[in-house]
Scaffold this active site. Structure first.
Site, PDB file in Angstrom:
ATOM      1  N   ASP A 138       2.933   2.333   3.916  1.00 44.12           N
ATOM      2  CA  ASP A 138       1.793   3.509   3.579  1.00 44.12           C
ATOM      3  C   ASP A 138       2.670   4.692   3.064  1.00 44.12           C
ATOM      4  OD1 ASP A 138      -0.373   4.856   3.046  1.00 44.12           O
ATOM      5  OD2 ASP A 138      -1.157   4.672   5.232  1.00 44.12           O
ATOM      6  N   HIS A 160      -9.291   0.746  -0.110  1.00 44.93           N
ATOM      7  CA  HIS A 160      -8.422   1.717   0.786  1.00 44.93           C
ATOM      8  C   HIS A 160      -9.224   2.994   1.225  1.00 44.93           C
ATOM      9  CE1 HIS A 160      -5.907   5.244   1.079  1.00 44.93           C
ATOM     10  NE2 HIS A 160      -4.865   4.614   1.449  1.00 44.93           N
ATOM     11  N   GLU A 181       0.877  -1.131   0.226  1.00 45.57           N
ATOM     12  CA  GLU A 181       0.021   0.007   0.037  1.00 45.57           C
ATOM     13  C   GLU A 181       0.874   1.431  -0.024  1.00 45.57           C
ATOM     14  OE1 GLU A 181      -2.742   2.553   2.655  1.00 45.57           O
ATOM     15  OE2 GLU A 181      -3.187   0.578   2.985  1.00 45.57           O
TER      16      GLU A 181
END
Length: 337
Positions: A294, A169, A8
């Site tokens: 992230d 997401h 991600e």
């Protein structure tokens, strides 16, 4: 651990900022450098920090909300197509270090399926798709289109057939919900609480609507250590009372926890907590967890130092979480270790 794969990891094009100005999420210097510059960068600082921290590959995706923030269907489809074209080009410059998740508009699920098929079968470097929670629609931006509506089976069918994961997401709330729930407590509206609340509801809505039962090969990934779901699994399963809700479409012989590791997966993105990871391991097992950072909303060194030096689990689970599970669920020419 060397050879980590991070799933991600955000990237952007300037056109995406028209839907949502992410610069307000982290002023300059809060995370490190300029957030906008870090989103636009792929082969500079990002790659240098990957090399320094044992990250072999990043799977890139257009920053939230992407097409989900565009209320006009044609404009949303055009943004998705443009982002996918440019992301293919970026990944193609270094395909052993980067892969991609396809952006999609969800106004028309059949069209989303066609765009996903095009990315996986005609473009290079794509290993799955990303959807940023609900699709905004309507003149006031308050209509929310969710993936558990029946017409979305046209999309899920394609994702299952292609055998690629769909990453669900977070994104910001609609104007109406923000006004009613978050205006007086804006510090809770995003990563601290709101993201997990909204994505958790959406994913559980998909599961309890029977989507995973209709498409048993479908794989869904959620980030941030599971958006609170792993730690509530007992209560979720305990309270999905079939006597009270006999119309619930989910398979009668299944619990939500039964889907983890085969159809539901989580990542560690932005949630570098050892106790939380150990709890998730006990609830859903190592096979359902994948490493992520992230970036650039989180620090590459922070995420990697935590995982490499502060996660007291056996080597096999560490390598599976850090690398092998991602290769298994989002196939890529990189090798297992």
């Amino acid at each position: 651990m060397l050879g980590k794969i991070a799933l991600e990891e955000a990237w952007a094009i300037p056109e995406n900022f028209k839907a949502y100005d992410v610069s307000s999420l982290a002023p300059k210097g809060v995370i490190g450098g300029d957030l906008i510059a870090n989103l636009l960068d792929v082969h500079g600082t990002r790659l240098e920090q990957m090399d320094e921290n044992g990250v072999e590959m990043m799977v890139l995706s257009l920053s939230s909300p992407g097409p989900q923030g565009v209320t006009d269907a044609r404009e949303a489809e055009a943004l998705a197509s443009l982002a996918n074209e440019r992301l293919e080009s970026e990944v193609g410059r270094n395909p052993t270090r980067f892969a991609a998740l396809a952006s999609l508009s969800l106004h028309d699920p059949a069209q989303a399926g066609r765009e996903l098929r095009r990315c996986i079968t005609e473009r290079k470097g794509f290993v799955g798709a990303i959807v940023n929670d609900f699709q905004s629609a309507g003149p006031d931006r308050n209509t929310m289109l969710f993936l558990d509506r029946p017409e979305c089976d046209a999309f899920w069918r394609v994702a299952e057939e292609l055998d690629v994961p769909v990453y669900v997401h977070p994104r910001e709330a609609t104007p109406l919900i923000y006004e009613q729930m978050w205006k007086d407590r804006p510090w809770l509206a995003f990563s601290a609480l709101g993201y997990a609340h909204r994505v958790g509801m959406h994913v559980l809505g998909i599961v309890t609507a029977g989507v995973l039962d209709r498409f048993p090969g479908l794989k869904i990934v959620i980030g941030h250590m599971g958006e609170h779901i792993p730690y509530d699994l007992y209560r979720i399963d305990h309270k999905l009372n079939r006597a009270r809700f006999p119309q619930m479409p989910m398979a009668k012989d299944k619990l939500v926890r039964d889907y983890f590791g085969t159809q539901l997966f989580i990542t560690t993105s932005g949630h570098f907590s050892t106790p939380a990871l150990l709890c998730a391991l006990q609830e859903i097992g190592a096979g359902a967890i994948m490493f992520s950072i992230d970036y650039p909303f989180e620090s590459i060194p922070n995420g990697c130092v935590w995982f490499d030096d502060h996660v007291p689990i056996n080597g096999r689970d560490l390598v599976d979480i850090g690398r092998n599970n991602a290769l298994r669920e989002a196939p890529h020419p990189l090798q297992y270790k």
